[in-house]
Design a protein around this motif. Structure first.
Motif, mmCIF file in Angstrom:
data_model
loop_
_atom_site.group_PDB
_atom_site.id
_atom_site.type_symbol
_atom_site.label_atom_id
_atom_site.label_comp_id
_atom_site.label_asym_id
_atom_site.label_seq_id
_atom_site.Cartn_x
_atom_site.Cartn_y
_atom_site.Cartn_z
ATOM 1 N N LYS A 184 0.820 -1.215 0.000
ATOM 2 C CA LYS A 184 0.000 0.000 0.000
ATOM 3 C C LYS A 184 0.851 1.261 0.000
ATOM 4 O O LYS A 184 0.351 2.354 -0.257
ATOM 5 N N SER A 223 -11.239 3.452 -8.881
ATOM 6 C CA SER A 223 -10.486 3.563 -7.636
ATOM 7 C C SER A 223 -9.616 4.812 -7.617
ATOM 8 O O SER A 223 -9.198 5.313 -8.663
ATOM 9 N N TYR A 276 -6.910 4.632 -5.563
ATOM 10 C CA TYR A 276 -5.733 4.111 -4.879
ATOM 11 C C TYR A 276 -4.732 3.478 -5.842
ATOM 12 O O TYR A 276 -5.107 2.782 -6.788
ATOM 13 N N TYR A 325 -8.674 -2.831 -4.909
ATOM 14 C CA TYR A 325 -7.834 -3.643 -4.031
ATOM 15 C C TYR A 325 -8.327 -5.078 -4.119
ATOM 16 O O TYR A 325 -9.533 -5.336 -4.039
#
Length: 337
Positions: A198, A249, A251, A284
């Motif tokens: 992450k 997303s 991320y 994720y």
């Protein structure tokens, strides 16, 4: 306040061009040409591994932790297998050649236990906190990491890809030996070893975080950014890329693949992208979400195991309790707030 905002604004204007070089890592120039579309899934079997640990008891000369390792295998977004190990790690201090040493003993709760025992020196630079000796409490987490790698090796023959939560970088003495065994098993089984992180420990020449810098120049949609850097470090045998696994997303993640299998980076990204459609955390992999959930040890579980231990100890519990650091000054201060 305006002065602070102005300063932050100027910091954000820094343009990145290259990745900051560090020991064993030589960066590749940042370029929009390095973005690629995520490949379609080929229906590979993907294993996801994660672990959790909780310290149950701590005294000056011993620490008892509960460790739980969970792994699952997905194919075409369906779970087809899973495995869980749960064990206690008893760490106790001793001396050897005038040096403080932590010795570990492992006791099973569920599933077979690790096949190894580990000893650590308190002044090991890979464990120390600055100039201070390593705290005995840290050892439970180190053993958990070792166990994650070991169980990844055990299931490598049942999957096409094995994904660890975190990094392939070996940071603690003894970790490389276990990681190398995983690589050897995986190569024998024709299984790809990967890790999804992450965060990134790599920075640009302007001091910015790599993930943020790549995000600034990124296109719309899901993508793979590769190559990132060339690594020449026996403790970090990885090919690094950055991925956005779902177009919906926000991320980005650091994707690492065993260096000898770097040609498989696009295929690994494709399989992870296909597994990253959960509405709770789009982008994720659901397999890692599940692994995290089933490996985590809650406060309620921790209290249950402490109570269970207390009951089993019987009359000895009072003597044990007198040796425990049940409340240190931080605990007392926290209880007053």
């Amino acid at each position: 306040m305006e002065e602070i905002i102005s300063k932050i604004s100027r910091l954000m204007e820094k343009d990145d061009s290259t990745i900051l070089e560090e020991h064993g890592i030589r960066g590749v120039n940042l370029s929009r040409d390095n973005f690629k579309k995520i490949k379609e899934s080929e229906g590979k079997k993907v294993a996801f591994v994660d672990g959790g640990n909780a310290e149950l008891l701590k005294a000056v000369n011993f620490s008892l932790s509960l460790v739980r390792i969970y792994a699952n295998i997905f194919q075409k977004n369906k779970k087809i297998d899973e495995k869980k190990k749960e064990f206690y790690v008893l760490v106790h201090s001793d001396t050897e050649d005038g040096k403080l040493k932590y010795k570990t003993e492992i006791f099973p709760v569920k599933g077979d236990i690790m096949g190894r025992r580990f000893d650590f020196y308190a002044d090991d630079p890979t464990l120390k906190d600055g100039v201070n000796k390593a705290d005995i409490s840290r050892i439970g987490g180190v053993v958990r990491r070792f166990a994650e790698i070991e169980i990844a090796g055990e299931i490598s023959g049942n999957a096409d890809i094995v994904v660890l939560d975190g990094s392939l970088r070996c940071c603690v003495k003894g970790e490389k030996k276990i990681m190398d065994q995983l690589y050897e098993n995986a190569m024998h089984e024709n299984t790809v070893v990967a890790a999804l992180n992450k965060t990134s420990s790599i920075y640009t020449d302007k001091g910015n975080d790599l993930l943020n810098s790549v995000n600034i120049i990124s296109p719309e949609g899901a993508w793979l950014y590769h190559p990132v850097a060339e690594i020449d470090d026996e403790n970090y045998r990885a090919e690094i890329s950055i991925v956005k696994l779902n177009s919906g997303s926000e991320y980005l993640f650091n994707l690492e693949v065993f260096k000898s299998q770097k040609d498989m980076v696009p295929i690994v990204a494709g399989e992870l992208g296909d597994n990253s459609k959960d509405v709770g955390f789009p982008g994720y992999p659901y397999g890692l979400l599940m692994a995290d959930r089933f490996a985590k040890i809650s406060e309620e579980e921790k209290e249950y195991f402490i109570t269970k231990f207390q009951a089993k100890a019987g009359g000895l519990w009072k003597e044990i309790k007198n040796r425990l650091n049940v409340k240190n000054s931080h605990d007392i201060l926290n209880s007053l707030n």
